[in-house]
Design an enzyme around this catalytic site. Structure first.
Site, PDB file in Angstrom:
ATOM      1  CB  SER A   1      -1.236  -0.135   1.083  1.00 48.31           C
ATOM      2  OG  SER A   1      -1.793   0.971   0.857  1.00 48.31           O
TER       3      SER A   1
ATOM      4  CG  HIS B   1       1.663  14.560   6.061  1.00 46.21           C
ATOM      5  ND1 HIS B   1       1.691  15.041   4.783  1.00 46.21           N
ATOM      6  CD2 HIS B   1       0.984  13.358   6.185  1.00 46.21           C
ATOM      7  CE1 HIS B   1       1.042  13.877   4.143  1.00 46.21           C
ATOM      8  NE2 HIS B   1       0.536  13.327   5.062  1.00 46.21           N
TER       9      HIS B   1
ATOM     10  CB  CYS C   1      -3.093  -5.711   1.327  1.00 49.67           C
ATOM     11  SG  CYS C   1      -1.334  -6.204   0.664  1.00 49.67           S
TER      12      CYS C   1
END
Length: 123
Positions: free
Chosen positions: A69, A74, A89
């Site tokens: 994935s 941030h 996953c």
């Protein structure tokens, strides 16, 4: 697993502000962390510095695509804060991920949650 996969959500606070502003550090973290936690990186990290309308919202943002994935970081250097998302996953080493990230950004506080995504995902 009776769901699609874990989504690890990490809030790091009271971090080293110089590290939060370090674009190369965020790049290298996204480059190296996936393998350390049992995931497969399939892209180069995409990382950029951000300085918006609100000066104290400046920081670094980066994402890397994984076979499983993605992982994103941030940072908000002036606020000493960092958000990290790791979605997969399959199961991965969440404890190692948290330890690595706390160490990298020298976070004095952290909060972590695991969301079980896709409980009705057809297999």
């Amino acid at each position: 697993m009776d769901y699609f996969g874990p989504h690890m959500v990490i809030d790091l606070s009271d971090c080293n502000k110089d590290k939060l502003a370090d674009k190369e550090l965020v790049y290298n973290t996204l480059l190296e962390l996936p393998e350390k936690i049992g995931m497969t990186r399939i892209s180069e990290p995409d990382v950029f510095s951000y300085s918006g309308v609100v000066p104290e919202d400046c920081g670094v943002t980066g994402v890397v695509v994984l076979a499983e994935s993605h992982c994103s970081i941030h940072t908000f250097q002036e606020k000493g804060y960092c958000f990290v998302d790791i979605f997969s996953c399959k199961q991965f080493d969440t404890e190692k991920a948290l330890i690595e990230l706390v160490d990298i950004f020298e976070a004095r506080e952290c909060e972590m949650r695991i969301i079980e995504r896709g409980k009705n995902f057809p297999r």
